[in-house]
Design a protein around this motif. Structure first.
Motif, PDB file in Angstrom:
ATOM      1  N   LEU A 120     -55.478  20.797 -29.627  1.00 48.80           N
ATOM      2  CA  LEU A 120     -55.017  20.834 -28.252  1.00 48.80           C
ATOM      3  C   LEU A 120     -54.851  22.277 -27.794  1.00 48.80           C
ATOM      4  O   LEU A 120     -54.339  23.119 -28.541  1.00 48.80           O
ATOM      5  CB  LEU A 120     -53.684  20.094 -28.110  1.00 48.80           C
ATOM      6  N   LYS A 121     -55.287  22.541 -26.579  1.00 46.36           N
ATOM      7  CA  LYS A 121     -55.199  23.901 -26.023  1.00 46.36           C
ATOM      8  C   LYS A 121     -54.034  23.985 -25.047  1.00 46.36           C
ATOM      9  O   LYS A 121     -53.864  23.149 -24.163  1.00 46.36           O
ATOM     10  CB  LYS A 121     -56.505  24.243 -25.290  1.00 46.36           C
ATOM     11  N   TYR A 122     -53.198  25.027 -25.220  1.00 48.07           N
ATOM     12  CA  TYR A 122     -52.088  25.302 -24.313  1.00 48.07           C
ATOM     13  C   TYR A 122     -52.317  26.653 -23.625  1.00 48.07           C
ATOM     14  O   TYR A 122     -53.341  27.316 -23.834  1.00 48.07           O
ATOM     15  CB  TYR A 122     -50.758  25.285 -25.069  1.00 48.07           C
ATOM     16  N   ASP A 130     -52.503  27.119 -29.155  1.00 45.47           N
ATOM     17  CA  ASP A 130     -53.109  25.818 -29.423  1.00 45.47           C
ATOM     18  C   ASP A 130     -52.306  25.113 -30.511  1.00 45.47           C
ATOM     19  O   ASP A 130     -51.354  25.666 -31.057  1.00 45.47           O
ATOM     20  CB  ASP A 130     -54.592  25.949 -29.813  1.00 45.47           C
ATOM     21  N   LYS A 143     -44.666  26.662 -26.841  1.00 44.42           N
ATOM     22  CA  LYS A 143     -45.903  26.432 -26.089  1.00 44.42           C
ATOM     23  C   LYS A 143     -45.591  26.353 -24.601  1.00 44.42           C
ATOM     24  O   LYS A 143     -44.463  26.069 -24.204  1.00 44.42           O
ATOM     25  CB  LYS A 143     -46.581  25.128 -26.521  1.00 44.42           C
ATOM     26  N   MET A 145     -47.390  24.891 -20.746  1.00 50.49           N
ATOM     27  CA  MET A 145     -48.419  24.031 -20.162  1.00 50.49           C
ATOM     28  C   MET A 145     -49.669  24.845 -19.837  1.00 50.49           C
ATOM     29  O   MET A 145     -49.569  25.982 -19.370  1.00 50.49           O
ATOM     30  CB  MET A 145     -47.880  23.377 -18.891  1.00 50.49           C
ATOM     31  N   VAL A 146     -50.817  24.243 -20.055  1.00 55.11           N
ATOM     32  CA  VAL A 146     -52.056  24.969 -19.813  1.00 55.11           C
ATOM     33  C   VAL A 146     -52.218  25.270 -18.325  1.00 55.11           C
ATOM     34  O   VAL A 146     -52.779  26.313 -17.951  1.00 55.11           O
ATOM     35  CB  VAL A 146     -53.262  24.179 -20.377  1.00 55.11           C
ATOM     36  N   ASN A 285     -50.748  19.453 -18.673  1.00 54.30           N
ATOM     37  CA  ASN A 285     -49.911  19.858 -19.800  1.00 54.30           C
ATOM     38  C   ASN A 285     -50.729  20.490 -20.922  1.00 54.30           C
ATOM     39  O   ASN A 285     -50.344  21.505 -21.489  1.00 54.30           O
ATOM     40  CB  ASN A 285     -49.133  18.665 -20.337  1.00 54.30           C
ATOM     41  N   THR A 286     -51.830  19.858 -21.259  1.00 52.18           N
ATOM     42  CA  THR A 286     -52.692  20.348 -22.334  1.00 52.18           C
ATOM     43  C   THR A 286     -54.099  19.813 -22.120  1.00 52.18           C
ATOM     44  O   THR A 286     -54.300  18.862 -21.353  1.00 52.18           O
ATOM     45  CB  THR A 286     -52.153  19.897 -23.708  1.00 52.18           C
TER      46      THR A 286
END
Length: 334
Positions: A120-122, A130, A143, A145-146, A285-286
């Motif tokens: 998962l990418k943040y 991530d 982390k 949110m993206v 979010n991600t």
């Protein structure tokens, strides 16, 4: 009024007709008929037959007890099933023999595979950019949110009588801080102070507060971007009424919080609420790391559309609203 037109009290009727002396005349009657032919009986003349199915909504304690009994770890569930089969001796049961039913004492074996978890990418601004989930779990610690959304104009309406104004205000402030810490551009203060509204005045209260907020914004004519509603834990139709007024009448995005969340107010609760709020107001979010690098087979190879559908049913006996079905489509063009 009896068939002869004589007016008599309920106490007199049961005494003369059944020889039953009602002792607790202050208790309400029970409704044992239906809407077409209502029939009201004093409690003390009624008996509840054992073993009836209860079809209405359970309270929080009942739900918790039910989940504790039914949510088992796989090994525990396997053990219970094997014990049940072995102890009940189904192979000696005369009814099973009559119908030719045979039950193995061993569980069936099915070939399967465990798919690897996606990375998962943040946001790049967080300490962890991530994340690789383990056993289906991960959290927002370190982390961001993206894509954090922007919420500058918001309101809070409290429908829970046992939540004091100071507590509701403090909860909203901590929630706003968590939204900021998670990557959103979130105003710390609402347009107007938190206000209490009686649950039976939900429509009138929400509309009045909305118009007061629009007036407070003045010539800027900004939109109210979010309403936070604090609801009693057992709120009946209040949740549905709030959603109807916000989404149909006012065109307002809303996030409901229960009283127990306000009293508990730990970081996990606030983080979960911030994730819900972000996606509601247009943030992300991600994302899947493979989606960014276009490495999802088929989906990133050609123009694709993914459909989703769901249906929600009202709880039996709760209200007269129909079942609601919804569908959505997410296209990815070339």
């Amino acid at each position: 009024v009896d068939q002869g037109g004589t007016v008599k009290s309920v106490v007199q009727y049961f005494q003369e007709t059944y020889g039953f002396a009602i002792q607790h005349i202050n208790l309400p009657c029970l409704t044992v008929g239906n809407q077409q032919r209502p029939n009201y009986l004093p409690m003390e003349v009624c008996k509840i037959v054992e073993g009836q199915r209860y079809s209405k909504r359970l309270n929080q304690g009942q739900i918790r007890a039910l989940l504790e009994e039914t949510c088992q770890r796989p090994h525990d569930r396997e053990r219970d099933i094997v014990q049940m089969v072995n102890h009940n001796s189904y192979h000696d049961d005369p009814y099973a023999k009559e119908f030719g039913i045979k039950i193995s004492e061993r569980l069936a074996s099915v070939e399967a595979r465990i798919l690897p978890a996606p990375r998962l990418k943040y946001s790049e601004t967080g300490r962890e950019k991530d994340c690789l989930p383990r056993v289906g779990q991960w959290n927002m610690m370190n982390k961001k949110m993206v894509n954090g959304a922007r919420v500058r104009s918001w309101l809070c309406v409290n429908f829970a009588r046992n939540v004091q104004e100071s507590m509701a205000t403090g909860f909203c402030r901590e929630l706003a801080r968590m939204c900021q810490a998670s990557g959103m551009d979130f105003a710390l203060e609402p347009v107007l102070p938190v206000i209490y509204v009686r649950p039976d005045q939900v429509e009138r209260g929400l509309k009045a507060r909305f118009h007061d907020a629009m007036t407070a914004l003045g010539p800027q004519r900004k939109e109210i971007e979010l309403l936070i509603g604090i609801l009693p834990d057992n709120n009946g139709s209040l949740y549905g009424d709030l959603k109807r007024v916000c989404e149909i009448d006012l065109g307002l995005i809303s996030q409901c919080c229960l009283t127990k969340q306000v009293f508990k107010m730990n970081k996990q609760i606030l983080a979960n609420l911030s994730l819900k709020i972000n996606v509601k107001v247009g943030g992300r979010n991600t994302v899947l790391a493979d989606a960014l690098t276009r490495r999802i087979p088929l989906v990133t190879d050609k123009p694709t559309i993914i459909f989703g559908a769901d249906v929600t049913h009202p709880h039996p006996g709760e209200d007269s609203s129909p079942s609601i079905a919804a569908g959505c489509g997410l296209p990815r063009l070339a």
